[in-house]
Design an enzyme around this catalytic site. Structure first.
Site, mmCIF file in Angstrom:
data_model
loop_
_atom_site.group_PDB
_atom_site.id
_atom_site.type_symbol
_atom_site.label_atom_id
_atom_site.label_comp_id
_atom_site.label_asym_id
_atom_site.label_seq_id
_atom_site.Cartn_x
_atom_site.Cartn_y
_atom_site.Cartn_z
ATOM 1 N N GLU A 40 93.159 -36.239 17.146
ATOM 2 C CA GLU A 40 92.846 -35.610 18.347
ATOM 3 C C GLU A 40 93.912 -35.150 19.437
ATOM 4 O O GLU A 40 94.974 -35.469 19.256
ATOM 5 C CB GLU A 40 92.237 -36.778 19.058
ATOM 6 C CG GLU A 40 91.047 -37.487 18.468
ATOM 7 C CD GLU A 40 90.588 -38.870 18.911
ATOM 8 O OE1 GLU A 40 90.629 -39.042 20.170
ATOM 9 O OE2 GLU A 40 90.064 -39.692 17.947
ATOM 10 N N GLU A 47 85.675 -36.528 27.596
ATOM 11 C CA GLU A 47 85.208 -38.166 27.593
ATOM 12 C C GLU A 47 86.008 -38.919 28.716
ATOM 13 O O GLU A 47 86.922 -38.460 29.181
ATOM 14 C CB GLU A 47 86.059 -38.497 26.123
ATOM 15 C CG GLU A 47 85.823 -40.086 25.998
ATOM 16 C CD GLU A 47 86.575 -40.456 24.631
ATOM 17 O OE1 GLU A 47 86.405 -41.858 24.498
ATOM 18 O OE2 GLU A 47 87.043 -39.666 23.969
#
Length: 420
Positions: free
Chosen positions: A227, A335
């Site tokens: 990520e 997120e």
């Protein structure tokens, strides 16, 4: 006489009880002191492991300390499998038009017309060639975590699972998402240009981030994930600045992996960009957009590029099981952590804090979304899907055109009249 004898006996019992109570307090006090000193020792040992000897130290205006550490002394080389590793200074091959000489060399200036990425610490100096900038971990950083072991790690089940929109399953981790994704093929890399904002965070234990996920394996105990993106995380960094970050795990966030360089794994080669350091400037409402490109082309290692001009480094493929060859899913998007303060939805913002329909200049976006195929070509993703747990809190809208290719706007304010 009997009464006197009784009162003496009772007094004796009281004295004994007080004596035992005092002893208990003393032992509790000693235990507490031992516990505090044990924790202090654990924290200090952890800091000694993370903070490597610096060739040069730079004080950032935001309070960060940046240590310039020799390439070969970085945390990655604490890993037993990396003891004799020969550092690669550039990928051995790459998709056409990426990772050219100017994008790898630290000494060559960015091409005319491209926007160089600036971090706040750049105002006070730069690291010498042959070193990498590392944000120094302070005692208070580790003490904000629930334990030394959990410092620098995401909680389990932090990856959006588009095929399972069961709110009970998704929300038990407190994480919410607004993403676009592709699956069903073998992917050897991913790319996107994103704009950077400074979302407001309601609770210190919450965060807001925008990133891409390179995924392999199942969403159970064996998920592999790489990520990269930007985040605001008061818990991790102690402030509300927008910061560049990376993350990796090979077991669904259980025992492996971490943010940035907070464990051994990622090998950094770039002397200009510090992972976890503040990005400056960021986009402002109705103001110009500020872009970051992130790329993970696959050729034995997973490489990361930040902006147009900086190859940061790579994750060696041995760190992973499923991602040792290719990815089976790519996700792009936002997120947040929703801790439901006072039993209501958090007002922590995702992206710019605006819904997608507000469009350019107000909403946050990912544009020029691409994947790398098995012929090592960058191409538009086929069958781009979207996913969000609660679209009235955070939403996502895709589109495509000549300039931006495949793109999407995403984000939202969190708590609002339609998201109580």
């Amino acid at each position: 006489m009997g009464d006197v004898h009784f009162s003496r006996e009772r007094a004796g019992k009281v004295v004994v009880l007080i004596f035992f109570w005092t002893l208990s307090l003393i032992s509790l006090s000693c235990a507490a002191r031992l516990s505090v000193s044990r924790q202090k020792l654990q924290v200090q040992n952890h800091l000694n492991r993370l903070n490597k000897p610096a060739v040069k130290t730079i004080q950032s205006p935001d309070g960060d300390i940046i240590d310039c550490v020799h390439l070969a002394r970085q945390p990655a080389f604490d890993h037993p499998f990396l003891k004799d590793h020969k550092i690669q200074m550039r990928p051995s091959y790459h998709p056409e038009g990426l990772f050219d000489e100017s994008k790898v060399s630290d000494t060559e200036k960015p091409k005319k017309g491209s926007n160089p990425i600036t971090q706040l610490w750049h105002m006070n100096g730069k690291c010498p060639e042959g070193t990498i900038p590392i944000r120094r971990t302070k005692e208070e950083d580790v003490l904000r975590a629930s334990s030394v072991k959990s410092y620098g790690r995401k909680k389990h089940r932090a990856t959006p699972q588009p095929r399972s929109a069961d709110p009970d399953l998704i929300n038990e981790s407190g994480h919410q998402h607004a993403i676009a994704y592709v699956e069903g093929d073998k992917y050897y890399g991913a790319k996107a240009t994103i704009n950077v904002w400074e979302p407001k965070i309601q609770q210190p234990n919450e965060f807001s981030l925008s990133q891409l996920w390179i995924l392999g394996g199942s969403f159970g105990e064996d998920l592999n994930s790489i990520e990269a993106g930007w985040q605001v995380s008061p818990d991790l960094y102690g402030d509300n600045n927008t910061r560049l970050f990376t993350y990796w795990t090979s077991d669904a966030y259980q025992a492996t992996g971490c943010y940035n360089l907070l464990c051994s794994g990622f090998i950094q080669i770039n002397s200009e960009i510090a992972m976890g350091a503040s990005i400056s400037p960021v986009s402002a409402y109705r103001n110009s957009q500020y872009d970051i490109s992130i790329l993970d082309p696959k050729e034995g290692h997973w490489w990361m590029q930040f902006g147009n001009d900086y190859v940061l480094g790579y994750w060696p493929s041995f760190l992973f099981s499923y991602l040792a060859d290719s990815a089976s899913m790519i996700e792009w998007g936002g997120e947040v952590v929703n801790s439901e303060p006072d039993g209501r939805h958090t007002s922590t913002q995702m992206g710019s804090g605006r819904f997608p329909e507000e469009g350019f200049g107000k909403s946050s976006y990912f544009r020029n979304i691409q994947v790398v195929d098995d012929s090592n070509n960058l191409k538009a993703p086929k069958g781009l899907g979207t996913f969000t747990e609660q679209s009235n809190c955070y939403d996502v809208q895709t589109g495509s055109n000549g300039d931006w290719g495949h793109y999407f706007y995403y984000g939202g304010p969190g708590k609002n009249p339609n998201c109580p």
